[in-house]
Design a protein around this motif. Structure first.
Motif, PDB file in Angstrom:
ATOM      1  N   ALA A 135     -26.324  37.714   6.395  1.00 22.90           N
ATOM      2  CA  ALA A 135     -26.647  37.558   4.974  1.00 22.90           C
ATOM      3  C   ALA A 135     -25.404  37.728   4.116  1.00 22.90           C
ATOM      4  N   ILE A 136     -24.565  38.686   4.476  1.00 22.90           N
ATOM      5  CA  ILE A 136     -23.308  38.901   3.756  1.00 22.90           C
ATOM      6  C   ILE A 136     -22.454  37.649   3.801  1.00 22.90           C
ATOM      7  N   VAL A 137     -22.280  37.097   5.002  1.00 21.36           N
ATOM      8  CA  VAL A 137     -21.417  35.933   5.178  1.00 21.36           C
ATOM      9  C   VAL A 137     -21.994  34.708   4.478  1.00 21.36           C
ATOM     10  N   GLU A 138     -23.305  34.566   4.516  1.00 14.23           N
ATOM     11  CA  GLU A 138     -23.940  33.440   3.818  1.00 14.23           C
ATOM     12  C   GLU A 138     -23.642  33.488   2.321  1.00 14.23           C
ATOM     13  N   ARG A 139     -23.736  34.674   1.736  1.00 10.36           N
ATOM     14  CA  ARG A 139     -23.428  34.849   0.314  1.00 10.36           C
ATOM     15  C   ARG A 139     -21.969  34.539   0.035  1.00 10.36           C
ATOM     16  N   MET A 144     -17.648  30.856  -1.983  1.00  9.48           N
ATOM     17  CA  MET A 144     -16.415  30.115  -1.695  1.00  9.48           C
ATOM     18  C   MET A 144     -16.584  28.633  -2.012  1.00  9.48           C
ATOM     19  N   LYS A 145     -17.706  28.060  -1.601  1.00 10.94           N
ATOM     20  CA  LYS A 145     -17.934  26.631  -1.817  1.00 10.94           C
ATOM     21  C   LYS A 145     -18.015  26.270  -3.291  1.00 10.94           C
ATOM     22  N   GLU A 160     -16.748  40.369  -5.153  1.00 14.54           N
ATOM     23  CA  GLU A 160     -17.864  39.601  -5.704  1.00 14.54           C
ATOM     24  C   GLU A 160     -19.188  39.992  -5.040  1.00 14.54           C
ATOM     25  N   ILE A 161     -19.132  40.314  -3.764  1.00 18.17           N
ATOM     26  CA  ILE A 161     -20.370  40.696  -3.064  1.00 18.17           C
ATOM     27  C   ILE A 161     -20.419  42.208  -2.802  1.00 18.17           C
TER      28      ILE A 161
END
Length: 241
Positions: A135-139, A144-145, A160-161
Motif C-alpha cells: 500500500a505504501i509503494v502504491e501511494r 511519482m506518476k 509526502e506519504i
C-alpha cells in the motif's frame, strides 16, 4: 488502526518505545503503557488491543504469566516478548503460548520492527494491496506518476506519504525490486517515449514534462535505457506510422 500496548516496569524503556516514529509509519496507535501484567489486563478490560509488547521480568505479574493469560482468554492478541536475558526456559514458554516474537535488551529496533511487519503482512486487506508495504509503494508510485515534471527525490516522496526516507527506501526496494531512483527513471523514460510520438513537442518541452532540466543529460539517460537517442526513437516511430 492497529492498537498496541507497551508493558514494562521501567518507565524510561516504555517512554522510549512509545515515542518512536516507526509506529505511526505503520499505522499503529500506541494506546498506552503499563507497568505490570495486572495493569495490562486492566487496559484490556476497557480497550481493544491487537499487539502487546511486554517485558518478561516485572513485579506483580510478569510477562510470561501475562502471555499465558492472553493465550487462554484472548488468543487473537499478538504478543511480543522483551527480555534482558537469553534463557531457554523463557523461549520455551514463549513458544508454548504462541508468542509472536522474542527480543532481547538492549532492543534492536530493526529486529523488533521486522517482527511487527510480519504481523502486519498477515492481515489481508479487503480491497486493494494485500500488505501494508504494498500500500505504501502504491501511494508512492501514484505520487511519482502525477509529479514527473518535478525534480522528485526519495526524501520528498517519503515526506509526502509521512515516512522516514531510510524506511521508505528500504520498503520501496523490497516491494518493487528496484531502488527509488531506478524506478523513477523507468517511469520518466516510459513517459518520454509517449511524448516523443508527438512530432510537435520539442525535446526541451519533453524534458520539462518529465522533470529534466538538461536536454543533454536526458538524451544520455534515454540512450542508456533504449540504445538509441531520442531523435532516433522519434524517427523510427515516424517511419512506422
Amino acid at each position: 488502526m492497529t492498537k498496541l500496548l507497551i508493558v514494562d516496569d521501567e518507565w524510561m524503556v516504555s517512554d522510549s518505545l512509545r515515542s518512536m516514529d516507526e509506529w505511526k509509519e505503520r499505522n499503529i496507535e500506541v494506546v498506552g503503557t503499563a507497568g505490570s501484567g495486572t495493569e495490562a489486563l486492566q487496559w484490556l478490560e476497557r480497550t481493544h488491543l491487537d499487539i502487546v509488547l511486554t517485558d518478561i521480568r516485572m513485579p506483580d505479574m510478569d510477562g510470561l504469566e501475562l502471555l499465558q493469560r492472553l493465550y487462554e482468554s484472548n488468543p487473537e492478541i499478538n504478543v511480543i516478548l522483551i527480555s534482558a536475558y537469553e534463557e531457554f526456559t523463557y523461549a520455551r514458554t514463549a513458544l508454548r503460548y504462541q508468542a509472536k516474537g522474542y527480543v532481547t535488551k538492549p532492543i534492536d529496533t530493526d529486529e523488533l520492527f521486522s517482527i511487527v511487519d510480519s504481523l502486519l503482512f498477515n492481515e489481508p486487506a479487503s480491497d486493494g494491496p494485500k500488505t501494508y508495504h504494498e500500500a505504501i509503494v502504491e501511494r508512492a508510485i501514484s505520487y511519482m506518476k502525477t509529479h514527473l515534471g518535478k525534480p522528485l527525490s526519495l526524501r520528498e516522496t517519503a515526506e509526502e506519504i509521512h515516512l522516514t526516507p531510510h524506511y521508505f527506501g528500504n520498503v520501496f526496494k523490497t516491494v518493487t525490486g528496484e531502488t527509488f531512483v531506478n524506478y523513477l527513471t523507468q517511469l520518466r523514460m516510459k513517459k518520454a517515449c509517449e511524448l516523443l510520438k508527438n512530432p510537435e513537442l520539442k525535446q526541451y518541452e519533453i524534458c520539462e514534462r518529465i522533470g529534466y532540466a538538461d536536454t543533454k543529460y536526458f538524451a544520455k539517460v534515454f540512450a542508456k535505457s533504449f540504445g538509441m537517442s531520442p531523435r532516433e526513437y522519434r524517427q523510427g516511430y515516424a517511419r512506422k506510422v
